[in-house]
Scaffold this motif. Sequence first.
Motif, PDB file in Angstrom:
ATOM      1  N   ASP A   1       0.815  -1.212   0.000  1.00  0.00           N
ATOM      2  CA  ASP A   1       0.000   0.000   0.000  1.00  0.00           C
ATOM      3  C   ASP A   1       0.853   1.268   0.000  1.00  0.00           C
ATOM      4  O   ASP A   1       0.352   2.350  -0.309  1.00  0.00           O
ATOM      5  CB  ASP A   1      -0.925   0.018   1.224  1.00  0.00           C
ATOM      6  CG  ASP A   1      -2.145  -0.868   1.032  1.00  0.00           C
ATOM      7  OD1 ASP A   1      -2.449  -1.220  -0.117  1.00  0.00           O
ATOM      8  OD2 ASP A   1      -2.805  -1.209   2.040  1.00  0.00           O
TER       9      ASP A   1
ATOM     10  N   LEU B   1      -1.694   0.213  -8.286  1.00  0.00           N
ATOM     11  CA  LEU B   1      -2.067   1.027  -7.127  1.00  0.00           C
ATOM     12  C   LEU B   1      -2.202   2.482  -7.542  1.00  0.00           C
ATOM     13  O   LEU B   1      -1.253   3.103  -8.036  1.00  0.00           O
ATOM     14  CB  LEU B   1      -1.016   0.901  -6.025  1.00  0.00           C
ATOM     15  CG  LEU B   1      -1.224   1.788  -4.793  1.00  0.00           C
ATOM     16  CD1 LEU B   1      -2.529   1.432  -4.079  1.00  0.00           C
ATOM     17  CD2 LEU B   1      -0.040   1.679  -3.841  1.00  0.00           C
TER      18      LEU B   1
ATOM     19  N   ASN C   1      -4.321   6.288  -3.377  1.00  0.00           N
ATOM     20  CA  ASN C   1      -4.504   5.311  -2.308  1.00  0.00           C
ATOM     21  C   ASN C   1      -3.201   4.902  -1.630  1.00  0.00           C
ATOM     22  O   ASN C   1      -3.199   3.991  -0.795  1.00  0.00           O
ATOM     23  CB  ASN C   1      -5.195   4.056  -2.856  1.00  0.00           C
ATOM     24  CG  ASN C   1      -6.676   4.280  -3.076  1.00  0.00           C
ATOM     25  OD1 ASN C   1      -7.270   5.167  -2.452  1.00  0.00           O
ATOM     26  ND2 ASN C   1      -7.274   3.507  -3.947  1.00  0.00           N
TER      27      ASN C   1
END
Length: 428
Positions: free
Chosen positions: A89, A207, A211
């Motif tokens: 992430d 990704l 985010n």
Amino acid sequence: MTELAADSPTSTTSKQPPRDYRMKPRELLTLISAIMALMALGIDLMLPAFDDIREAFDLGEGSPETGKVITVFFMGLAVAQLVWGPLADRFGRKPVLYMGTAIYLIGAIGSALAPTFGLLLLSRFVWGIGAAGSRVVATAIIRDRFEGTAMAKAMSQIMAVFMLVPILAPSLGTAIIAVFPWRGVFWFCAVWSVFIVLWSLRMRESLDPVNRRPLKLGATMQGYAEVARTRVTAGYSVSTIFLQGVFTTYLASSELLITEVFDREAQFPYIFGAVATLFAAGAILNGRVVGRIGIHRLVNGVFGVLIPLTLLSVVISVTSGGRPNFWLFMPVLALTLGSFMFLMPNLNTAALTPVGHLAGTASALSGAARLAGGAVLGTIVSSQVSDSTTAFSVGVAVLCAGSWVSVLVTRRRSPVLRQLATPEPTIA
């Protein structure tokens, strides 16, 4: 199949021009299946080598110790996901894929060179840590690009291809051992990991920059806390832990059951592959029907069949003194395991639906809990399996019942549950 662009109305990201992913959905799903196969090969390719492992390390004929070769891999796979998720992430999916594959390669080579059983288990644990990175990335990419029943269908297609590995891997492992020393199965996995890295160079990062999350302990813990507090995510993740326990039990015990109980050692690769065929068939069929009847209606119906099948397996085992007729016991077991392909993709989709903005973190926490819990439960059950199917059947029945109860407890009125229960027949 419906693919979600970054500016989709249902996407969790901000509105932006459609992103150029370079890969079309079909090639992407094929690549992700191959990435997932890194994990599957690290499990199923080893099974035909169990007798050689027992002999090489003086474990004793029929020793269940070889099951640890599978369970420690799952433990490494589970623990490492908690680290890979936040990294995915923060830095993106591709860097984590490359880092994980490098560790995977080290574990495979270490296993090939291990002089003792203890070092083999340690290498297998490291191997699992590397495989965890690829698993987190594969799931996160699917969540990045698909949503709802479209995601469930994508997961089913991946699972269908992914389940070809258990069909082919034991036979491939047997062929490798016939030509090379038994450690050749480890070297094959090392070569496969290099192939994946080269292919993935074509893939662009999925990704969305919006985010990306900061790699700080507080932010990471906050993300994990948000995922854990999300009732749907937590409840269905618990349900999959029990199902993973069944799967781990089967992987750790299948060679022993088929060899010792049914005396069909030479047929093991073919029997294992035949059971895996039902996994693939279930995944394909799930992808076709889930968009028509909805995730939760399908899950409820499958549990209505699964629980009676597990009870029937217990009755067959008990009434035969733990040594049932092969043609009576194995079809019931195959149908039981095949039904999992109507549960795992859909329960995973339901679990990740409310937390798309934390796809890497959520995938990591859910996957880590599932694999760690499944490894523990599978180890407990498989350690009781020797020359009888009774302990195996009872353990499977108890674990499946636990999964069903978890679904019942989680199922309450919720916008997310209503969304997932709604059929989407327009999705191709």
